[in-house]
Design a protein around this motif. Structure first.
Motif, PDB file in Angstrom:
ATOM      1  N   UNK A   1     -32.601  39.199  18.540  1.00 35.29           N
ATOM      2  CA  UNK A   1     -33.144  39.477  19.863  1.00 35.29           C
ATOM      3  C   UNK A   1     -32.961  40.939  20.265  1.00 35.29           C
ATOM      4  N   UNK A   2     -33.974  41.478  20.958  1.00 41.13           N
ATOM      5  CA  UNK A   2     -33.886  42.837  21.480  1.00 41.13           C
ATOM      6  C   UNK A   2     -33.490  42.834  22.956  1.00 41.13           C
ATOM      7  N   UNK A   3     -33.110  41.686  23.474  1.00 38.51           N
ATOM      8  CA  UNK A   3     -32.590  41.600  24.832  1.00 38.51           C
ATOM      9  C   UNK A   3     -31.226  40.917  24.769  1.00 38.51           C
ATOM     10  N   UNK A   4     -30.185  41.751  24.677  1.00 41.51           N
ATOM     11  CA  UNK A   4     -28.821  41.247  24.637  1.00 41.51           C
ATOM     12  C   UNK A   4     -27.951  42.192  25.458  1.00 41.51           C
ATOM     13  N   UNK A   5     -26.644  41.938  25.469  1.00 45.51           N
ATOM     14  CA  UNK A   5     -25.726  42.823  26.208  1.00 45.51           C
ATOM     15  C   UNK A   5     -25.622  44.199  25.564  1.00 45.51           C
ATOM     16  N   UNK A   6     -26.051  44.328  24.314  1.00 38.75           N
ATOM     17  CA  UNK A   6     -25.991  45.627  23.637  1.00 38.75           C
ATOM     18  C   UNK A   6     -27.362  46.182  23.293  1.00 38.75           C
TER      19      UNK A   6
ATOM     20  N   UNK B   1     -45.790  46.692  23.826  1.00 38.60           N
ATOM     21  CA  UNK B   1     -45.596  45.352  24.369  1.00 38.60           C
ATOM     22  C   UNK B   1     -44.617  44.602  23.483  1.00 38.60           C
ATOM     23  N   UNK B   2     -44.183  43.452  23.963  1.00 39.30           N
ATOM     24  CA  UNK B   2     -43.257  42.643  23.180  1.00 39.30           C
ATOM     25  C   UNK B   2     -43.597  41.167  23.308  1.00 39.30           C
ATOM     26  N   UNK B   3     -43.202  40.430  22.303  1.00 37.39           N
ATOM     27  CA  UNK B   3     -43.136  38.973  22.387  1.00 37.39           C
ATOM     28  C   UNK B   3     -41.669  38.654  22.151  1.00 37.39           C
ATOM     29  N   UNK B   4     -40.908  38.507  23.237  1.00 39.08           N
ATOM     30  CA  UNK B   4     -39.459  38.424  23.096  1.00 39.08           C
ATOM     31  C   UNK B   4     -39.026  37.162  22.362  1.00 39.08           C
ATOM     32  N   UNK B   5     -39.793  36.096  22.488  1.00 38.79           N
ATOM     33  CA  UNK B   5     -39.404  34.860  21.798  1.00 38.79           C
ATOM     34  C   UNK B   5     -39.539  34.976  20.287  1.00 38.79           C
ATOM     35  N   UNK B   6     -40.324  35.955  19.835  1.00 34.60           N
ATOM     36  CA  UNK B   6     -40.525  36.165  18.404  1.00 34.60           C
ATOM     37  C   UNK B   6     -39.816  37.413  17.905  1.00 34.60           C
TER      38      UNK B   6
ATOM     39  N   UNK C   1     -34.444  50.809  18.625  1.00 33.44           N
ATOM     40  CA  UNK C   1     -33.913  49.936  19.663  1.00 33.44           C
ATOM     41  C   UNK C   1     -32.449  50.235  19.920  1.00 33.44           C
ATOM     42  N   UNK C   2     -31.958  49.688  21.045  1.00 36.15           N
ATOM     43  CA  UNK C   2     -30.555  49.852  21.388  1.00 36.15           C
ATOM     44  C   UNK C   2     -30.334  49.658  22.868  1.00 36.15           C
ATOM     45  N   UNK C   3     -29.282  50.266  23.393  1.00 34.15           N
ATOM     46  CA  UNK C   3     -28.947  50.145  24.811  1.00 34.15           C
ATOM     47  C   UNK C   3     -29.193  51.464  25.532  1.00 34.15           C
ATOM     48  N   UNK C   4     -29.813  51.382  26.697  1.00 29.31           N
ATOM     49  CA  UNK C   4     -29.974  52.537  27.563  1.00 29.31           C
ATOM     50  C   UNK C   4     -29.839  52.097  29.002  1.00 29.31           C
ATOM     51  N   UNK C   5     -28.956  52.743  29.750  1.00 36.84           N
ATOM     52  CA  UNK C   5     -28.788  52.404  31.157  1.00 36.84           C
ATOM     53  C   UNK C   5     -29.948  52.851  32.026  1.00 36.84           C
ATOM     54  N   UNK C   6     -30.844  53.688  31.473  1.00 31.52           N
ATOM     55  CA  UNK C   6     -31.937  54.242  32.269  1.00 31.52           C
ATOM     56  C   UNK C   6     -33.289  53.924  31.656  1.00 31.52           C
ATOM     57  N   UNK C   7     -33.362  52.858  30.906  1.00 27.69           N
ATOM     58  CA  UNK C   7     -34.615  52.471  30.253  1.00 27.69           C
ATOM     59  C   UNK C   7     -35.526  51.802  31.279  1.00 27.69           C
TER      60      UNK C   7
ATOM     61  N   UNK D   1     -36.666  45.791  27.612  1.00 31.19           N
ATOM     62  CA  UNK D   1     -36.936  44.444  27.114  1.00 31.19           C
ATOM     63  C   UNK D   1     -36.690  43.354  28.154  1.00 31.19           C
ATOM     64  N   UNK D   2     -35.891  43.637  29.178  1.00 29.01           N
ATOM     65  CA  UNK D   2     -35.638  42.611  30.198  1.00 29.01           C
ATOM     66  C   UNK D   2     -36.753  42.554  31.223  1.00 29.01           C
ATOM     67  N   UNK D   3     -37.306  43.733  31.580  1.00 29.65           N
ATOM     68  CA  UNK D   3     -38.280  43.788  32.666  1.00 29.65           C
ATOM     69  C   UNK D   3     -39.723  44.021  32.215  1.00 29.65           C
TER      70      UNK D   3
END
Length: 126
Positions: free
Chosen positions: A27-32, A73-78, A100-106, A55-57
């Protein structure tokens, strides 16, 4: 460690379209991981970030060079991220990378991804 694999590159004439795919092994939507971008690099030029997605919004940001022509775009379930590229120009010729990764300002601010794919080549002829 999450792996990213790009596909969909190729050769196309100016004005044509391509859709790049980025397959993530998790997944590309996690805590990290909350941000994903497409970068490109042409020979002899610096790497350029052209599209960014939270990836969250699903909020996005584009470089001026591709705004109005490219769509991320994304298909998060895939665990898939796409880059639809329309009205391609010869100056779009480059190696394209998913990151990919974590960004506080994405997606508002540039960032430094921690995970990169191997790239896929796009060549646009005039």
């Amino acid at each position: 460690q999450v792996q990213l694999v790009e596909s969909g590159g190729g050769s196309v004439q100016a004005g044509g379209s391509l859709r790049l795919s980025c397959a993530a092994s998790a997944s590309l939507y996690t805590v990290t991981r909350n941000c994903v971008s497409w970068f490109r690099q042409a020979p002899g030029k610096e790497r350029e970030e052209i599209a960014r997605l939270a990836t969250r919004t699903d909020d996005t940001h584009y470089a001026d060079s591709v705004k109005g022509r490219f769509t991320i775009s994304q298909v998060d379930t895939a665990n898939m991220v796409y880059l639809q590229m329309n009205n391609l120009k010869p100056e779009d010729t480059a190696m394209y990378y998913c990151a990919a990764g974590w960004s506080g300002l994405c997606p508002a601010q540039p960032w430094a991804p921690s995970i990169w794919g191997q790239g896929t080549q796009v060549t646009v002829s005039s």
